[in-house]
Design a protein around this motif. Sequence first.
Motif, PDB file in Angstrom:
ATOM      1  N   ARG A 245       0.842  -1.205   0.000  1.00 29.38           N
ATOM      2  CA  ARG A 245       0.000   0.000   0.000  1.00 29.38           C
ATOM      3  C   ARG A 245       0.872   1.249   0.000  1.00 29.38           C
ATOM      4  N   ALA A 246       1.919   1.260   0.821  1.00 31.32           N
ATOM      5  CA  ALA A 246       2.807   2.421   0.853  1.00 31.32           C
ATOM      6  C   ALA A 246       3.519   2.602  -0.485  1.00 31.32           C
ATOM      7  N   TYR A 247       3.918   1.499  -1.099  1.00 34.05           N
ATOM      8  CA  TYR A 247       4.605   1.588  -2.394  1.00 34.05           C
ATOM      9  C   TYR A 247       3.652   2.129  -3.455  1.00 34.05           C
TER      10      TYR A 247
ATOM     11  N   TYR B  15       0.206   5.965   6.003  1.00 36.74           N
ATOM     12  CA  TYR B  15       1.343   5.457   5.229  1.00 36.74           C
ATOM     13  C   TYR B  15       2.309   6.546   4.787  1.00 36.74           C
ATOM     14  N   LEU B  16       2.054   7.787   5.120  1.00 35.27           N
ATOM     15  CA  LEU B  16       2.886   8.871   4.614  1.00 35.27           C
ATOM     16  C   LEU B  16       4.353   8.741   5.033  1.00 35.27           C
ATOM     17  N   PRO B  17       4.677   8.408   6.309  1.00 36.72           N
ATOM     18  CA  PRO B  17       6.098   8.223   6.642  1.00 36.72           C
ATOM     19  C   PRO B  17       6.743   7.085   5.859  1.00 36.72           C
TER      20      PRO B  17
ATOM     21  N   VAL C   7      11.931   2.505  10.305  1.00 37.82           N
ATOM     22  CA  VAL C   7      12.531   3.598  11.073  1.00 37.82           C
ATOM     23  C   VAL C   7      11.705   4.871  10.919  1.00 37.82           C
ATOM     24  N   PHE C   8      11.325   5.190   9.694  1.00 35.03           N
ATOM     25  CA  PHE C   8      10.528   6.397   9.464  1.00 35.03           C
ATOM     26  C   PHE C   8       9.186   6.306  10.196  1.00 35.03           C
ATOM     27  N   GLY C   9       8.544   5.154  10.106  1.00 36.45           N
ATOM     28  CA  GLY C   9       7.263   4.985  10.786  1.00 36.45           C
ATOM     29  C   GLY C   9       7.391   5.076  12.287  1.00 36.45           C
ATOM     30  N   LEU C  10       8.449   4.457  12.831  1.00 34.14           N
ATOM     31  CA  LEU C  10       8.683   4.489  14.276  1.00 34.14           C
ATOM     32  C   LEU C  10       8.896   5.909  14.766  1.00 34.14           C
ATOM     33  N   VAL C  11       9.741   6.658  14.088  1.00 33.19           N
ATOM     34  CA  VAL C  11      10.038   8.026  14.521  1.00 33.19           C
ATOM     35  C   VAL C  11       8.786   8.899  14.447  1.00 33.19           C
ATOM     36  N   ALA C  12       8.022   8.786  13.356  1.00 33.37           N
ATOM     37  CA  ALA C  12       6.830   9.621  13.193  1.00 33.37           C
ATOM     38  C   ALA C  12       5.782   9.305  14.255  1.00 33.37           C
TER      39      ALA C  12
ATOM     40  N   LEU D 294       5.743  -2.347   9.935  1.00 28.83           N
ATOM     41  CA  LEU D 294       4.862  -1.591   9.047  1.00 28.83           C
ATOM     42  C   LEU D 294       3.426  -1.902   9.429  1.00 28.83           C
ATOM     43  N   SER D 295       2.696  -0.899   9.872  1.00 30.62           N
ATOM     44  CA  SER D 295       1.349  -1.118  10.367  1.00 30.62           C
ATOM     45  C   SER D 295       0.602   0.201  10.410  1.00 30.62           C
ATOM     46  N   ALA D 296      -0.717   0.136  10.265  1.00 29.20           N
ATOM     47  CA  ALA D 296      -1.546   1.325  10.462  1.00 29.20           C
ATOM     48  C   ALA D 296      -1.900   1.515  11.927  1.00 29.20           C
ATOM     49  N   ASP D 297      -1.633   0.510  12.771  1.00 30.76           N
ATOM     50  CA  ASP D 297      -2.038   0.575  14.180  1.00 30.76           C
ATOM     51  C   ASP D 297      -1.252   1.619  14.963  1.00 30.76           C
ATOM     52  N   GLY D 298       0.062   1.723  14.709  1.00 31.44           N
ATOM     53  CA  GLY D 298       0.874   2.696  15.434  1.00 31.44           C
ATOM     54  C   GLY D 298       0.410   4.124  15.209  1.00 31.44           C
ATOM     55  N   PRO D 299       0.258   4.551  13.942  1.00 30.78           N
ATOM     56  CA  PRO D 299      -0.273   5.909  13.719  1.00 30.78           C
ATOM     57  C   PRO D 299      -1.659   6.115  14.303  1.00 30.78           C
TER      58      PRO D 299
END
Length: 478
Positions: free
Chosen positions: A55-57, A140-142, A166-171, A206-211
Amino acid sequence: MSEITAGRVTARMGTPAFPRARGRLRDPAALFAGAALLTITPPLRGPDEAQHFLRAYGITQGDLVPRLLDAQGRKGLYLPARLDRELKFFEDKKFAHRTPGFSYRSVFAAHAQVEPLAADEDMPVFVRYGGADGYSPVPYLPYAAAIVIGRAAHLDFLTMLYLMRVFGLVAATAVAAFAIAIVPRLKWAFLLIALLPTALYSRAVLSADGPCLAFAMMAVALIARGVLSPATDRPWQQSLWLALGAMAKPPQLALILLEAMKRPARALPRHWKSAAVVVLPSVILAGLWTVASSADVAAYRMLDYMDVQLEQFDPVWKLRYMLVEPLLFPRLLLSLFTDYGFQLWQQFIGVLGWLDAPLAGWTYPVLTALLAASFVGSLGVDRATGRRIALACALAVVGYCLAVVFIWFLVWTAINATQIDGVQGRYFVPALPAVALGTAALVRRGLPEAVRATIALAATALSCAAAFQAVLRVDWNW
């Protein structure tokens, strides 16, 4: 009473949060723990991580609203053959740990022996999204930003995957830490929520749950701040985070009910414009996305092992069927919680991997007790205001939980099922910030802050240790 942030910074209740909080945008404990868990979690071992990668790709290709279909009418994207091959390589290994003595060391060793594709073989191939196409681009933006960098640098699949993590974690950690910094009097509870094993793991893969959890924490923090310190009420900021949450996952639309805690019902006619600013953007944007995406969650995957008609997973058809069988949903809902309530509770606290990496058994009741204890902190409001806050939180939590199970009933459950299929405990975690706020609103004399800080720090240490142990035990045979 002083307010202690996750970074051990004190702040006063009436201080404008955004200027001061910029310097406190990180939660060192969460970021460190998440980074460590990120590195030891094997590729695609997170729930539906392959689908989230796709999805992110697709978003980086401009496929914001998926429209590309294969011959069977199923949505997908064109992926470079080298990425598709490596994706399938690790996707095929996600359940290999069930083999006695297995360790991901052998998987990485085998991957190192794979010959790279020649340039003329690396042609785009069509790959189905497999369910993530129903998500909006918001969570999915990060990840998409990391893919843009990875494509420009010609990174291989593994390097790109870990860069996305890493990007997802930081965001997600930055947003959650911001919420911890600005929420009044519930900072330690919010810290513990953000570092529960299930929350920590969702940020590390990679997950939508964190955001989604981070958006919920920000929305609750801002609304609570507006109630307890009216001078700092910012309806547009609340509207932004509520809308992001509703766009990320539709059940979070129920959090707009938290607006009711701000003032008594009799005062609504005088403040309807402010309420509309908070509520309407979420309703409109969530509705537009549902229409644009056709509420598609790739229910066709159920047909691979179920002898049912596809129309049973059509929300409109299901709603019409409910007119004939009005007790179907209540009956399946009751069966879900009576037959699978224990499993949902464990998943809520943290069953990692593909729901196949449980924590040590004793950690579940201990973490649950510590989590509940961290909520016992008074907001310092009068009884009428406390009851109003608690009622609004209760309505939002009940609405959110019912929305989760009802959506899975509509789009994922056959009419001959014995319970509502697809529901997992991790889906209910974004309701926790509202639960914490509603509980604290009813408490007249809470635990001392030093006690709540000790509880939260002990619980977060246990959460991190339990999550690491589960991943190392199941995936690395350690």
